[in-house]
Write a protein that holds these residues in place. Structure first.
Motif, PDB file in Angstrom:
ATOM      1  N   ARG A 153       0.833  -1.210   0.000  1.00  0.00           N
ATOM      2  CA  ARG A 153       0.000   0.000   0.000  1.00  0.00           C
ATOM      3  C   ARG A 153       0.867   1.259   0.000  1.00  0.00           C
ATOM      4  O   ARG A 153       0.501   2.268  -0.593  1.00  0.00           O
ATOM      5  CB  ARG A 153      -0.950   0.008   1.206  1.00  0.00           C
ATOM      6  CG  ARG A 153      -2.094  -1.000   1.089  1.00  0.00           C
ATOM      7  CD  ARG A 153      -3.027  -0.918   2.276  1.00  0.00           C
ATOM      8  NE  ARG A 153      -3.743   0.358   2.320  1.00  0.00           N
ATOM      9  CZ  ARG A 153      -4.859   0.596   1.644  1.00  0.00           C
ATOM     10  NH1 ARG A 153      -5.379  -0.334   0.891  1.00  0.00           N
ATOM     11  NH2 ARG A 153      -5.447   1.765   1.735  1.00  0.00           N
TER      12      ARG A 153
ATOM     13  N   ALA B  47       2.139   1.624  -3.491  1.00  0.00           N
ATOM     14  CA  ALA B  47       1.068   2.088  -4.376  1.00  0.00           C
ATOM     15  C   ALA B  47       0.733   3.557  -4.136  1.00  0.00           C
ATOM     16  O   ALA B  47       0.076   4.184  -4.956  1.00  0.00           O
ATOM     17  CB  ALA B  47      -0.178   1.232  -4.168  1.00  0.00           C
TER      18      ALA B  47
ATOM     19  N   VAL C  13       0.134   0.106 -10.592  1.00  0.00           N
ATOM     20  CA  VAL C  13      -1.204  -0.440 -10.402  1.00  0.00           C
ATOM     21  C   VAL C  13      -1.161  -1.662  -9.502  1.00  0.00           C
ATOM     22  O   VAL C  13      -0.221  -2.451  -9.548  1.00  0.00           O
ATOM     23  CB  VAL C  13      -1.838  -0.800 -11.765  1.00  0.00           C
ATOM     24  CG1 VAL C  13      -3.265  -1.232 -11.577  1.00  0.00           C
ATOM     25  CG2 VAL C  13      -1.776   0.391 -12.698  1.00  0.00           C
ATOM     26  N   VAL C  14      -2.174  -1.789  -8.663  1.00  0.00           N
ATOM     27  CA  VAL C  14      -2.239  -2.905  -7.732  1.00  0.00           C
ATOM     28  C   VAL C  14      -3.279  -3.923  -8.198  1.00  0.00           C
ATOM     29  O   VAL C  14      -4.363  -3.552  -8.631  1.00  0.00           O
ATOM     30  CB  VAL C  14      -2.677  -2.429  -6.326  1.00  0.00           C
ATOM     31  CG1 VAL C  14      -2.364  -3.501  -5.295  1.00  0.00           C
ATOM     32  CG2 VAL C  14      -2.010  -1.127  -5.960  1.00  0.00           C
TER      33      VAL C  14
ATOM     34  N   PHE D 183      -5.242  -6.812  -6.258  1.00  0.00           N
ATOM     35  CA  PHE D 183      -5.416  -7.327  -4.900  1.00  0.00           C
ATOM     36  C   PHE D 183      -5.795  -8.804  -4.912  1.00  0.00           C
ATOM     37  O   PHE D 183      -6.178  -9.361  -5.934  1.00  0.00           O
ATOM     38  CB  PHE D 183      -6.503  -6.536  -4.178  1.00  0.00           C
ATOM     39  CG  PHE D 183      -6.108  -5.134  -3.836  1.00  0.00           C
ATOM     40  CD1 PHE D 183      -5.306  -4.866  -2.745  1.00  0.00           C
ATOM     41  CD2 PHE D 183      -6.536  -4.070  -4.614  1.00  0.00           C
ATOM     42  CE1 PHE D 183      -4.942  -3.565  -2.421  1.00  0.00           C
ATOM     43  CE2 PHE D 183      -6.180  -2.770  -4.307  1.00  0.00           C
ATOM     44  CZ  PHE D 183      -5.372  -2.523  -3.196  1.00  0.00           C
TER      45      PHE D 183
ATOM     46  N   PRO E  41     -10.487  -9.921  -6.296  1.00  0.00           N
ATOM     47  CA  PRO E  41     -10.474  -9.190  -7.576  1.00  0.00           C
ATOM     48  C   PRO E  41     -11.173  -7.825  -7.508  1.00  0.00           C
ATOM     49  O   PRO E  41     -10.841  -6.933  -8.282  1.00  0.00           O
ATOM     50  CB  PRO E  41     -11.198 -10.126  -8.540  1.00  0.00           C
ATOM     51  CG  PRO E  41     -11.719 -11.259  -7.755  1.00  0.00           C
ATOM     52  CD  PRO E  41     -11.047 -11.265  -6.435  1.00  0.00           C
ATOM     53  N   THR E  42     -12.122  -7.643  -6.544  1.00  0.00           N
ATOM     54  CA  THR E  42     -12.856  -6.376  -6.385  1.00  0.00           C
ATOM     55  C   THR E  42     -13.201  -5.713  -7.712  1.00  0.00           C
ATOM     56  O   THR E  42     -12.878  -4.557  -7.945  1.00  0.00           O
ATOM     57  CB  THR E  42     -12.087  -5.325  -5.541  1.00  0.00           C
ATOM     58  OG1 THR E  42     -10.812  -5.827  -5.219  1.00  0.00           O
ATOM     59  CG2 THR E  42     -12.819  -4.973  -4.294  1.00  0.00           C
ATOM     60  N   LEU E  43     -13.884  -6.468  -8.551  1.00  0.00           N
ATOM     61  CA  LEU E  43     -14.430  -5.847  -9.756  1.00  0.00           C
ATOM     62  C   LEU E  43     -15.644  -5.043  -9.326  1.00  0.00           C
ATOM     63  O   LEU E  43     -16.269  -5.353  -8.317  1.00  0.00           O
ATOM     64  CB  LEU E  43     -14.853  -6.933 -10.752  1.00  0.00           C
ATOM     65  CG  LEU E  43     -13.715  -7.828 -11.247  1.00  0.00           C
ATOM     66  CD1 LEU E  43     -14.283  -8.983 -12.043  1.00  0.00           C
ATOM     67  CD2 LEU E  43     -12.727  -7.040 -12.068  1.00  0.00           C
TER      68      LEU E  43
ATOM     69  N   ALA F 138      -5.679  -3.831 -14.701  1.00  0.00           N
ATOM     70  CA  ALA F 138      -4.391  -3.223 -14.365  1.00  0.00           C
ATOM     71  C   ALA F 138      -3.547  -3.023 -15.630  1.00  0.00           C
ATOM     72  O   ALA F 138      -2.971  -1.967 -15.849  1.00  0.00           O
ATOM     73  CB  ALA F 138      -3.650  -4.106 -13.369  1.00  0.00           C
TER      74      ALA F 138
END
Lengths: 300, 262
Positions: free
Chosen positions: B63, B66, B91-92, B94, B97-99, B159
């Motif tokens: 973090r 980033a 770009v991270v 994670f 996937p947190t789409l 990303a």
């Protein structure tokens, strides 16, 4: 199965109510049509859908028959208060001008108030959810004033606003705005912070975060608020029309009751039920369209 | 078969320098140190893995790189310039996937371009990124219709569409089943070789770290400091059965204090 209904109808021809024969004929025709549909159901898709509804149609028919029997036929229920179905048909046919004017007046009032309230609530909710400063100043006001029923403002509103129409718009907007604000706020505040992190690393500005991340993510909550607001707005609409505005369905209800025209009252109630249910259905449709990405939506 | 070394490929990555980076959280008024004077130099186009026990502060370190958080002490630099906030060149990806569930796969991938106002001019890059991760047929699908592996591929495409100079991978394969994981490890290597970005991977899977990275940094328990650095000179593409990798694995396990399990 539906054809069996036919048996209920043609035996209701004697009584002094207008439209009795028309009602009987309509019902008979409907029953025959349904009966035919039941037989044709094997072949046509539309008829098959009707067949699925047949238990409900049967129940409705039984209810109408029972209603007809205890009012017009046997006179078991005291009269001015419980008119037979044909009396309501009579009102809808003979007094439709006044009913239509009522519908129009109510719709105008409701639409204006609801949209103003929903828009104001949405904007307020987003600002409280997003900005700490807005939260600091608005939150206490919201907590103190929000839970107060909008109708409590009624005497003050009719006194402060130039017309009863604008006062009613204010009340409806208030009743709609509170739930929309609270739920939009909680929606925005509850957004998964990883959504922001990812958008930020991809180069998103604050504006982008609010418009493209926070608001879409909060939409399911916003719709809950919109539903609650719509329910509230119906309640306030009727009260406002009964007490202040000299038009609309609420006023029609009051007026009909004043003249002991109970059939008119039932007719107005029926129309109102159709309208409110129709509006809720409409809102569900809008939501289903906008939130089609969600899994497991409740069907209305 | 001639195995190619990473250096044979085009290099468009950035350098990354960490100087004495320390970080601590405030936990109910008590300071909780997570990172303890970490210094690290990552070269252009290098693939470095950070390996450590869970909860040691690896993700916190990412973090900071980033630009999502700032260290309590020390400096982080890319290309000699201090990291002052998030930037689309870093770009991270994670573990989750947190789409964005309200966007289709296509517009999830397009998000970075849209946010920077580049979507109109660079529209075709979305399709390119989707092709790169093998999701061309799923452009119009919504995230809830994807499997875990496909969702993570979409996150990877989101990303890559920004043409990052530093790809930060926070246990990106951690939630996948082992078969999908093996496939995607291979895909990651070929993506990295083709694009030439610098990659910083956090993982607690020793085999994964050795399969992917040219250098493995072993971190200690919290507060994390660098306890060992293992250079992995094996050429790409690597093979899981490679006895040299097994040897390196033993070495890493020793550093993690898990020698007895060998």
């Amino acid at each position: 199965m539906v054809a069996a209904l036919t048996a209920f109808w043609p035996d209701k021809l004697e009584s002094d109510w207008a439209y009795t024969s028309d009602l009987a004929v309509t019902c008979g025709a409907l029953a025959v049509a349904l009966g035919l549909a039941a037989f044709a159901g094997v072949r046509f898709a539309v008829c098959q859908r009707l067949q699925r509804l047949s238990p409900w149609l049967l129940a409705l028919a039984l209810f109408l028959a029972a209603w007809e029997a205890v009012t017009a036929k046997l006179g078991l229920l005291p009269l001015p208060f419980f008119p037979p179905p044909q009396a309501i048909v009579e009102v809808v046919i003979d007094d439709w001008e006044r009913l239509a004017a009522g519908i129009f007046a109510s719709a105008r009032l409701l639409a204006t108030g609801y949209f103003l309230g929903a828009a104001a609530g949405f904007v307020t909710g987003v600002s409280i959810g997003w900005s700490r400063l807005a939260g600091y100043w608005i939150h206490p006001v919201l907590r103190f004033i929000g839970p107060l029923p909008a109708t409590a403002w009624l005497p003050l509103a009719f006194f402060v606003f130039p017309s009863s129409f604008s006062a009613s718009i204010f009340l409806i907007a208030l009743a709609t705005g509170f739930p929309v604000t609270v739920l939009t706020w909680s929606g925005v505040a509850g957004v998964n912070s990883a959504y922001y992190d990812i958008a930020r690393t991809l180069g998103a500005s604050q504006r982008f975060l609010v418009l493209k991340v926070a608001i879409p993510a909060a939409m399911p909550h916003v719709f809950v608020g919109l539903f609650m607001g719509l329910g509230n707005s119906f309640a306030v609409l009727v009260v406002a029309e009964m007490l202040g505005v000299r038009a609309g369905l609420g006023w029609y209800l009051q007026w009909a009751q004043g003249w002991a025209a109970y059939a008119n009252m039932y007719a107005a109630l029926l129309v109102m039920a159709f309208l409110c249910s129709g509006l809720i259905t409409l809102l569900f449709r809008v939501r289903d369209r906008l939130l089609s990405w969600q899994k497991g939506l409740v069907r209305w | 078969m001639v195995a190619a070394a990473a250096s044979d490929y085009p290099v468009s990555g950035t350098t990354l320098t960490l100087r004495e980076v320390s970080h601590r959280f405030d936990l109910e008024g008590q300071p909780l140190p997570v990172l303890d004077r970490i210094s690290l130099q990552v070269g252009r186009g290098e693939f470095v893995a950070l390996l450590g026990p869970s909860g040691c502060g690896k993700s916190t370190l990412l973090r900071l790189v980033a630009g999502l958080d700032f260290p309590s002490a020390g400096t982080l630099l890319t290309e000699g310039k201090a990291i002052e906030g998030p930037d689309p060149s870093r770009v991270v990806v994670f573990q989750d996937p947190t789409l964005y569930p309200w966007r289709t796969v296509w517009s999830n991938v397009a998000l970075g371009l849209e946010a920077r106002g580049l979507l109109r001019t660079h529209r075709e890059r979305v399709a390119d990124a989707l092709r790169l991760v093998g999701l061309t047929g799923f452009a119009n699908a919504y995230p809830h219709q994807l499997s875990g592996g496909m969702a993570q591929r979409a996150a990877l495409a989101r990303a890559l569409v920004n043409d990052p100079k530093l790809l930060i991978l926070d246990e990106p394969l951690g939630q996948l089943d082992s078969l999908t994981r093996i496939t995607m490890q291979g895909e990651l290597v070929s993506l990295w070789q083709r694009s030439g970005f610098t990659a910083l991977l956090v993982t607690h899977d020793v085999e994964e770290a050795l399969f992917l990275a040219g250098r493995v940094i072993v971190l200690s328990q919290r507060p994390a400091h660098i306890s060992a650095e293992i250079v992995n000179p094996r050429p790409y593409p690597r093979h899981r059965g490679d006895p040299h990798l097994a040897q390196l694995r033993h070495e890493v396990l020793v550093h993690l204090g898990l020698d007895a399990t060998w």
